[in-house]
Design a protein around this motif. Structure first.
Motif, short mmCIF file in Angstrom:
data_model
loop_
_atom_site.label_atom_id
_atom_site.label_comp_id
_atom_site.label_asym_id
_atom_site.label_seq_id
_atom_site.Cartn_x
_atom_site.Cartn_y
_atom_site.Cartn_z
N CYS A 3 -13.12 135.54 -121.43
CA CYS A 3 -11.91 135.18 -120.69
C CYS A 3 -10.80 134.85 -121.69
O CYS A 3 -11.02 134.10 -122.64
N CYS A 6 -9.94 130.61 -121.03
CA CYS A 6 -10.89 129.54 -121.40
C CYS A 6 -11.79 129.95 -122.55
O CYS A 6 -12.42 129.11 -123.18
N TYR A 10 -18.20 136.10 -119.86
CA TYR A 10 -18.56 136.43 -118.48
C TYR A 10 -18.97 137.89 -118.38
O TYR A 10 -18.61 138.71 -119.23
N CYS A 21 -11.21 134.96 -116.35
CA CYS A 21 -12.38 134.82 -115.47
C CYS A 21 -11.92 134.43 -114.07
O CYS A 21 -10.78 134.04 -113.87
N CYS A 24 -10.42 130.88 -113.95
CA CYS A 24 -9.08 130.74 -114.52
C CYS A 24 -8.05 131.49 -113.67
O CYS A 24 -6.91 131.05 -113.53
#
Ligand SMILES: [Zn+2]
Length: 90
Positions: A3, A6, A10, A21, A24
């Protein structure tokens, strides 16, 4: 995949086209909606007790930001087109 906000890893299915993600991306939508309402803070998308600033910083616990209620009231007044009257607080 990582991501871009962050930095966590993922599966590709959980990364949006913008590279964030799902978590977020939802935070970004909350932030954008808050900004469109003239607000400078928004509640944690999970419903937890925190408020965040538009840049993603924690603004504090909801119980520490009681003035957010006035901000919400004013946003509601603006959203209903009633800001020209005496309904705006502050
Ligand atoms: Zn993320």
């Amino acid at each position: 995949m990582k991501c871009h906000i962050c930095g966590d890893q993922y599966d590709q299915a959980d990364i949006t086209p913008s590279g964030s993600c799902r978590w977020c991306a939802r935070v970004e939508r909350f932030s954008a909606f808050a900004a469109s309402c003239g607000l400078t803070r928004f509640p944690d998308p999970s419903g937890e007790r925190y408020l965040y600033r538009l840049n993603g910083d924690i603004a504090g616990k909801k119980s520490e930001c009681l003035d957010f209620m006035d901000d919400l009231w004013n946003a509601l007044v603006r959203a209903k087109g009633a800001a020209g009257g005496d309904l705006v607080l502050g």
